[in-house]
Design a protein around this motif. Structure first.
Motif, PDB file in Angstrom:
ATOM      1  N   ASN A 395       0.856  -1.414  -0.423  1.00  0.00           N
ATOM      2  CA  ASN A 395      -0.246   0.105   0.021  1.00  0.00           C
ATOM      3  C   ASN A 395       0.437   1.469   0.081  1.00  0.00           C
ATOM      4  N   LEU A 396       2.111   1.100  -0.501  1.00  0.00           N
ATOM      5  CA  LEU A 396       2.912   2.090  -0.710  1.00  0.00           C
ATOM      6  C   LEU A 396       3.006   2.914  -1.724  1.00  0.00           C
ATOM      7  N   CYS A 397       3.098   4.286  -1.770  1.00  0.00           N
ATOM      8  CA  CYS A 397       2.728   5.813  -2.471  1.00  0.00           C
ATOM      9  C   CYS A 397       4.948   5.906  -2.926  1.00  0.00           C
ATOM     10  N   LEU A 408       2.787   3.897  -7.588  1.00  0.00           N
ATOM     11  CA  LEU A 408       1.394   4.037  -7.625  1.00  0.00           C
ATOM     12  C   LEU A 408       1.144   2.702  -6.665  1.00  0.00           C
ATOM     13  N   PRO A 409       0.480   2.279  -5.335  1.00  0.00           N
ATOM     14  CA  PRO A 409      -0.304   1.492  -4.841  1.00  0.00           C
ATOM     15  C   PRO A 409      -0.802   0.289  -5.715  1.00  0.00           C
ATOM     16  N   GLU A 410      -1.389  -0.480  -6.038  1.00  0.00           N
ATOM     17  CA  GLU A 410      -2.247  -1.485  -6.654  1.00  0.00           C
ATOM     18  C   GLU A 410      -4.190  -0.459  -6.055  1.00  0.00           C
ATOM     19  N   ASP A 411      -4.751  -1.350  -7.087  1.00  0.00           N
ATOM     20  CA  ASP A 411      -6.213  -1.733  -6.864  1.00  0.00           C
ATOM     21  C   ASP A 411      -6.317   0.368  -6.822  1.00  0.00           C
ATOM     22  N   SER A 841       4.041  -7.811  -1.722  1.00  0.00           N
ATOM     23  CA  SER A 841       3.417  -8.456  -0.383  1.00  0.00           C
ATOM     24  C   SER A 841       3.395  -9.699   0.803  1.00  0.00           C
ATOM     25  N   ALA A 842       3.437  -8.825   1.787  1.00  0.00           N
ATOM     26  CA  ALA A 842       4.072  -9.848   3.145  1.00  0.00           C
ATOM     27  C   ALA A 842       3.455 -11.410   3.430  1.00  0.00           C
ATOM     28  N   LEU A 843       1.962 -10.760   3.687  1.00  0.00           N
ATOM     29  CA  LEU A 843       1.078 -11.994   3.905  1.00  0.00           C
ATOM     30  C   LEU A 843       1.185 -12.948   2.374  1.00  0.00           C
ATOM     31  N   TRP A 844       1.379 -12.656   1.315  1.00  0.00           N
ATOM     32  CA  TRP A 844       1.276 -13.705   0.131  1.00  0.00           C
ATOM     33  C   TRP A 844       2.621 -14.590   0.384  1.00  0.00           C
ATOM     34  N   SER A 845       3.875 -13.299   0.533  1.00  0.00           N
ATOM     35  CA  SER A 845       5.198 -14.693   0.583  1.00  0.00           C
ATOM     36  C   SER A 845       4.906 -15.012   1.892  1.00  0.00           C
ATOM     37  N   GLU A 899      -5.447 -13.656 -14.470  1.00  0.00           N
ATOM     38  CA  GLU A 899      -5.426 -12.494 -15.096  1.00  0.00           C
ATOM     39  C   GLU A 899      -4.705 -11.788 -13.651  1.00  0.00           C
ATOM     40  N   ILE A 900      -4.706 -12.661 -12.876  1.00  0.00           N
ATOM     41  CA  ILE A 900      -4.024 -12.163 -11.427  1.00  0.00           C
ATOM     42  C   ILE A 900      -2.511 -12.195 -11.970  1.00  0.00           C
ATOM     43  N   LYS A 901      -1.888 -10.522 -12.159  1.00  0.00           N
ATOM     44  CA  LYS A 901      -0.060 -10.965 -12.530  1.00  0.00           C
ATOM     45  C   LYS A 901       0.709 -10.411 -10.891  1.00  0.00           C
ATOM     46  N   THR A 902       0.229  -9.853  -9.709  1.00  0.00           N
ATOM     47  CA  THR A 902       1.221  -9.158  -8.781  1.00  0.00           C
ATOM     48  C   THR A 902       0.961  -9.946  -7.498  1.00  0.00           C
ATOM     49  N   ASP A 903       1.459 -10.198  -6.711  1.00  0.00           N
ATOM     50  CA  ASP A 903       2.066 -11.042  -5.317  1.00  0.00           C
ATOM     51  C   ASP A 903       1.019 -10.492  -4.740  1.00  0.00           C
ATOM     52  N   VAL A 904       0.541  -8.948  -4.962  1.00  0.00           N
ATOM     53  CA  VAL A 904      -0.197  -7.972  -4.293  1.00  0.00           C
ATOM     54  C   VAL A 904      -1.959  -8.255  -4.188  1.00  0.00           C
TER      55      VAL A 904
END
Length: 1312
Positions: A395-397, A408-411, A841-845, A899-904
């Motif tokens: 969630n970092l800019c 920019l962050p995603e979403d 993403s710390a959670l996905w890691s 469709e989902i490309k990133t860890d976040v």
């Protein structure tokens, strides 16, 4: 203390609170920076090394000229001020964030300027302005120490010269986030290194030799002020430094100027300008009036130049949404300019979280903070951004100021009217000659220059007039004597006149007189180039800010209408603050233009918006907060100019109309100076102290600077004004809350939902850091409790509406925002106390680590791990097989989604899926049950290693199982999903086995599966198709082949194999020719099956279901009086069905759900009209066959087609003739369809088509007057009561305002 008594009374109205000198203490000599040592201790502790051994060792790898040495506050005046206590550690750290810096005569020693902010825990701020310069080191001990350190460094370098590459690569192998940060934040390369290639191991070919080199060390002069008068402080400090380095001593001792600015220069009153005197030039400053935007002196034009308009607007949006913002630059002042600029633009809102525009290296652990923050990090010259690993990035800019780019962050929702907004800002910038594209027009200055174009011009202007500046009356001593002598001597004046008549010119004399005339002219209206530039910047600042303020005034013009003020007094509001809803969010969003919603739905959930609304409510009982007062004034002014009905919301962009007006206000104040401060003057000083020595800042006389004058007209004026305000302030007699208690409540209310607003800089012991982390843990738990409670209350509120209670106060958009906020919170929790950063993403890691371990265990045991499998019971004994659910299984589902490309993105999808399956708490508990893995990934103080808090956190998440979410199904609409369908026949009535070939077609809110053939006698199938969304209908049929073609079906079960959602489609009817109503296919309406597991935490009301079974009862058992609904019940059911359809169309399009359910489901329009038509219907069996409503329609149409009846009709008005013809056409077209949908299916289709084409109200009177009715309906039937039919027609006509679209499953094969 004398300072306290003398200074405290007038301190609030003084321009500056403290003057400070920081530098090297010759008595203690060279000391390693204790904060840097603390940081090394923390890192060693984290890596499991012996901290004591690391701390004890000296770092000889680095050149001593590039090492960090401890700076000290050498002096500060006055000693202390009651309203702003002096924080020595914080000031020292922020004045010299890198500690002491050493240079030789070969290095650039240009002075540098930067500013800083100290934010106290209550949110109040003081500003620091620092002028850093270099002084020659005169202490032999320090020179000798530097020489010794250099020799040690050389010896170390010579022994490890050949190992440089390997050592650097081995050090970089530790991929710790803080390690990489530390490496990137080592002292910036000395400026001279850019000319030569002096890098590699930190060694330079040119070291320090005490015999041939001159050693210089940095020193800082600083002003601490209550308000951000940046330009004025910069000019004062610059003049002060020039007085030290000038060939000539200053007109007065430095103490006079410092005393003057500390004790004799007041803050300008609101709406006024002030002139005070520096060493050589007068300095101007002005303060906005009561109705104007608050003071902001940092150059916004510079922020736009550094980032460009588009990047700055994107950064601004991130700040508004309270994301984590990290600014990155070599230049401290750039960090301050962007940070202060962006927070200034938030008006009328205020940043509520951690705010550290300049983050010292010793505070890097604050980047680990699991809260929103706005921080500035100094970069190392040439550092590659890719090597900078940050603790959390979900969630970092990230703002790279020097390279003019942002990540920019995603979403990320866009700011409303972004294109037009950027266009308006660009026009303002172009009108001042600035490029909207920003810094790509000119190369970024090196780190040591740190001066903007404005600063260069100011410097050149002041240098040209340093020796002979007439505007302050401070002429050179000799010239001033000459001028006074001439002007006061009549004889010399006659000689001058004689010389002029004879043509002899005295050039020097004329120049002096001309100079004095120029003073008078400038006093009227002339300004120096520096002042012109300052005015230009002030006008640009205010115009840019007005554009931003106008956007908020437009978006929140009617915000007051949605503020909920239901407390009788302040005490009760403060006491119940946490349980109250203060703002009607759903109504506010429903009143906004569609394009604004993605941004606004996120923004109204932020802490800054909540605080703004709190301030609005508190203003009922207390004086309005300044920003709120100005903003409300703006809205009132806008209403006077532009009267607009609140309901007529428009997304048309409205430009700001206050630009010229606001710029003129500033210009008027600077043209006409309102106040002039007392001139600096000689003080009662001891002779011989503070003697001028060029290039060295003198040791000031502390006794004359310790306290101010005993009487001061500014302080007395301000204090009397304050007393007058207090005297006239209305007393709230009804409010009798104790002041201390009130302050406590107020602070709690304003800090609600906040964690740690500001790190304390003065104490950085490991114990304090541990305490800070404990605050973070408590804050995260509190935030989790609030978020889950809000999600639960809002969702349950909406479901209560579906049951007929209250009003909905949550929209689908708002629900999605709350879930996105939960995803952000989980990411921050999983980022807290992370040992080693892997992926964004710390959670996905963590999940990937868990998956790798579990799969490895599976391979070793060659069987599934029993504790991972969490099977649900099947919904019925004959039905779907149990669905295997586990953390790993859900991860695999997400990993298979291309469709989902990133860890976040994967982490958020996994959270949404787990929430939809009501397994989020259970999954996370399973994930954290592997304590060995958790200990490996997280530090001791991490949230996930605090057992009690972790249990409470999982409990709060468990409460979300009480409600149904479709946050995965409704968001990922394009993915392929496997579905399993089972057809369940009624065995007890035999014919469970059929010889015909069955098929089905499943439909949902997002589409249908197409016809799927089912293997004969298997009655179960799985198929993959694109996400259908929430399932609504199933078409079930067969081809009527074989001997056993009759088929009695109980229901159809369909399950989404990813989300686990199971739908039941009740039937309870026959499919076959010559049985029931002769239907070979039926359209069944679905209901979501509620799992009966005890650990699911709660139930939600089911959706509408197929009315088939109820309808069956109404057909076969109508002779039983008890089953007949009353007239009132029938009329109420029709009214309710029509109301539900009208409500459906009043919802936002994306939140409407299925219209088919409202038309054909239980309680739907078809069901209600069927009850109406069955009232008084003669149902005597003819030859053992049931009579259906469709039989009545067919006979009525047959009668209408009869020649005699048509002849009668032709004599009636034309509309009736057309209605008769349309009914015949529709009934015949339905009968001629290739589908065998049965008589009840045909009635259902006719009602749906009549509603769609707005014909139902016209057909009803026609059927009521048809002679066939007397044979098929009893006397008391509702259809034979003209008044009842008329009222029904009126109710059905209300549907004409809406465009009804029917599902393909209903209308397939129908052609007129």
């Amino acid at each position: 203390m004398s300072a306290t008594t003398s200074g405290s009374g007038s301190a609030p109205c003084r321009f500056a609170h403290y003057f400070i000198i920081c530098g090297i203490d010759n008595e203690t000599g060279l000391e390693p920076d204790a904060l840097a040592a603390l940081y090394q201790w923390l890192e060693a502790d984290r890596q499991g090394k012996d901290p004591a051994a690391v701390a004890a060792g000296e770092n000889f790898d680095q050149s001593p000229l590039k090492r960090t040495f401890k700076s000290k506050v050498l002096a500060h005046y006055p000693e202390n001020i009651e309203c702003n206590p002096f924080d020595q550690d914080a000031v020292n750290m922020l004045c010299m964030p890198k500690g002491l810096s050493f240079r030789t005569q070969r290095d650039s020693r240009a002075p540098q300027y930067h500013s800083f902010i100290i934010t106290r825990e209550d949110g109040s701020r003081t500003y620091g302005f620092v002028h850093t310069f270099y002084e020659e080191v005169t202490s032999p001990q320090i020179c000798s120490a530097m020489q010794a350190l250099h020799q040690m460094h050389q010896a170390e370098h010579n022994t490890s010269a050949h190992n440089c590459p390997s050592s650097s690569s081995s050090s970089s192998s530790s991929s710790s986030s803080m390690d990489s940060l530390a490496s990137s934040l080592e002292d910036v390369e000395s400026p001279s290194s850019s000319h030569g290639n002096r890098r590699s191991c930190g060694c330079s070919r040119e070291g320090y030799d005490s015999l041939r080199d001159t050693l210089y060390v940095s020193k800082a002069a600083c002003l601490i002020t209550p308000m951000p008068f940046m330009h004025a402080c910069k000019r004062f400090l610059s003049q002060l430094h020039h007085a030290v380095t000038s060939n000539q001593p200053p007109p007065l001792p430095l103490e006079s100027y410092i005393y003057n600015i500390l004790f004799e220069v007041p803050l300008p009153p609101p709406g006024r300008s002030l002139k005070f005197h520096g060493v050589y030039e007068p300095i101007l400053c002005q303060r906005p009036g009561v109705g104007e935007l608050p003071l902001a002196d940092f150059p916004l034009g510079e922020a736009f130049r550094l980032l460009g308009v588009e990047n700055l607007v994107q950064l601004f949006t991130c700040v508004l949404l309270e994301m984590q913002i990290l600014l990155y630059s070599q230049d401290y002042q750039r960090l301050m300019v962007v940070a202060e600029g962006i927070t200034t633009l938030l008006f009328p809102f205020q940043w509520q979280h951690v705010y550290v525009p300049i983050l010292p290296a010793s505070l890097l652990h604050f980047l680990d903070a699991p809260v929103p923050y706005l921080m500035g990090l100094q970069s190392k010259e040439g550092t590659d951004r890719s090597k900078l690993e940050l603790p959390q990035e979900a969630n970092l800019c990230f703002v790279d100021i020097d390279n003019h780019c942002i990540e920019l962050p995603e979403d990320f929702p866009q700011f409303p009217n972004k294109t037009e907004f950027i266009q308006e800002l660009s026009e303002v910038l172009l009108s001042f000659g600035l490029s909207p594209d920003g810094g790509n027009t000119s190369p970024a200055p090196p780190a040591t220059t740190q001066t903007s174009t404005l600063e260069t011009e100011l410097k050149s202007t002041s240098l040209s007039e340093l020796d002979d500046d007439r505007r302050n009356g401070n002429l050179g001593g000799e010239a001033l004597d000459v001028l006074e002598l001439l002007q006061g001597n009549p004889t010399l004046e006659r000689l001058q006149a004689l010389a002029k008549r004879t043509g002899v010119k005295v050039a020097r004399l004329e120049a002096l007189v001309a100079g004095q005339k120029a003073i008078g002219e400038e006093g009227v209206g002339g300004r120096s180039p520096a002042e012109e530039e300052e005015l230009r910047n002030a006008k640009l600042n205010v115009q840019l800010r007005e554009v931003f303020a106008a956007r908020f005034a437009t978006m929140f013009a009617d915000y007051e209408s949605f503020v909920i003020q239901n407390s009788p007094d302040l005490e009760s509001w403060l006491t119940n603050r946490e349980q109250m809803h203060n703002f009607d969010k759903a109504s506010f969003l429903s009143d906004q233009p569609e394009p604004y919603l993605p941004f606004l739905s996120h923004f109204i959930e932020t802490q800054m918006f909540a605080t703004f609304i709190d301030n609005k409510i508190i203003s009922q009982w207390e004086e309005k907060e300044t920003l709120l007062r100005v903003f409300d004034g703006r809205i009132e002014k806008a209403r006077l100019y532009n009267v607009r009905a609140p309901s007529l919301r428009s997304s048309i962009y409205q430009k700001c109309t206050f630009l010229k007006e606001s710029a003129q206000a500033i210009e008027q104040r600077l043209k006409k100076i309102d106040h002039t401060a007392i001139h600096p003057h000689l003080l009662n000083m001891k002779i011989g102290q503070g003697k001028y020595q060029q290039g060295f800042f003198p040791k000031l006389q502390a006794d004359v600077l310790a306290s101010g004058p005993t009487s001061n007209k500014w302080s007395s004026r301000t204090c009397s004004t304050q007393r007058r305000v207090d005297r006239h302030r209305p007393q709230n007699e009804h409010f009798v809350l104790d002041n201390d208690l009130k302050e406590k409540y107020m602070q709690e209310a304003r800090n609600l939902g906040k964690n740690l607003r500001q790190p304390k800089l003065s104490d950085l012991s490991p114990a304090v850091i541990a305490q800070t982390n404990w605050k973070f843990v408590e804050g995260l738990l509190k935030e989790c409790k609030m978020k889950t409670k809000r999600m639960l209350v809002e969702k349950m509120g909406r479901e209560a509406v579906e049951l007929g209670h209250g009003e909905a106060n949550i929209t689908g958009l708002e629900e999605n925002t709350l879930i996105a906020s939960l995803c952000d919170l989980l990411e921050r929790i999983w980022s807290h106390g992370l040992q080693v950063k892997q992926g964004k993403s710390a959670l996905w890691s963590h999940l990937l680590h868990y998956q790798a371990r579990e799969e490895k265990n599976e391979l070793q045991t060659e069987s599934p791990v029993p504790n991972v499998q969490e099977k649900r019971k099947p919904e019925s004994s004959i039905g779907l097989p149990a669905l295997r659910v586990s953390v790993i299984q859900d991860m695999r589902h997400i990993q298979s989604m291309g469709e989902i490309k990133t860890d976040v993105g994967r982490a958020r999808a996994w959270i949404r899926l787990s929430l939809e399956k009501k397994l989020l708490s259970q999954h996370l508990k399973q994930l954290l049950s592997n304590q060995t893995l958790t200990k490996k990934l997280y530090k001791r103080y991490a949230f996930l290693r605090c057992e009690e808090e972790k249990e409470q956190f999982l409990f709060h998440l468990l409460s979300l199982n009480a409600v149904d979410y479709f946050c995965f199904t409704c968001v990922f609409t394009t993915i392929m999903i496997p579905y399993r369908a089972v057809i369940i026949p009624i065995k007890k009535l035999s014919n469970a086995m059929t010889t015909s070939n069955p098929w089905l077609c499943v439909s949902g809110e997002l589409g249908d599966s197409g016809v799927r053939q089912i293997t004969k006698n298997v009655l179960e199938m799985t198929f993959d198709c694109q996400n259908l969304g929430k399932l609504t209908t199933v078409q079930l049929g067969h081809d009527n082949s074989g001997l056993l073609a009759k088929w009695l079906v109980d229901c159809v079960m369909v399950r989404n194999e990813i989300s686990g959602h199971t739908y039941k489609f009740p039937c309870g009817r026959w499919l076959g020719k010559g049985v029931d109503d002769g239907s070979l296919e039926r359209v069944l309406i679905g209901e979501l099956v509620v799992p009966c597991n005890d650990d699911d935490g709660g139930r939600t009301p089911p959706l509408q279901r197929s009315p088939s079974q109820i309808r069956r009862i109404s057909i076969t058992s109508l002779t039983a009086r008890g089953n007949k609904p009353t007239t009132v019940q029938i009329q109420e059911s029709i009214g309710e069905a029509v109301n539900n359809i009208i409500k459906h169309f009043h919802k936002p399009e994306k939140e409407r759900g299925s219209l088919t359910v409202l038309m054909c489901g239980e309680g739907g329009l078809v069901w209600a009209l069927e009850q109406f038509f069955y009232h008084g219907f003669r149902t005597a069996r003819l030859f053992q066959k049931n009579v259906f409503l469709w039989d009545f329609y067919e006979r009525a149409v047959a009668f209408m087609v009869n020649a005699d009846y048509i002849g009668d009709i032709q004599e009636t008005p034309e509309p009736l003739s057309l209605t008769c013809e349309s009914l015949c056409r529709y009934v015949n077209a339905i009968n001629n369809m290739p589908r065998s949908i049965g008589k009840d299916g045909k009635f259902q289709l006719l009602v749906c088509l009549g509603a769609r084409d707005r014909l139902l109200p016209q057909w009803l009177p026609l059927l009521a007057e048809c002679p066939v009715i007397t044979r098929m309906y009893e006397e008391n039937a509702l259809l034979r009561e003209k008044l009842t039919v008329s009222s029904l027609v009126a109710v059905l006509q209300t549907l004409h305002d809406f465009h009804i679209t029917l599902e393909t499953s209903l209308t397939k094969g129908f052609e007129l």
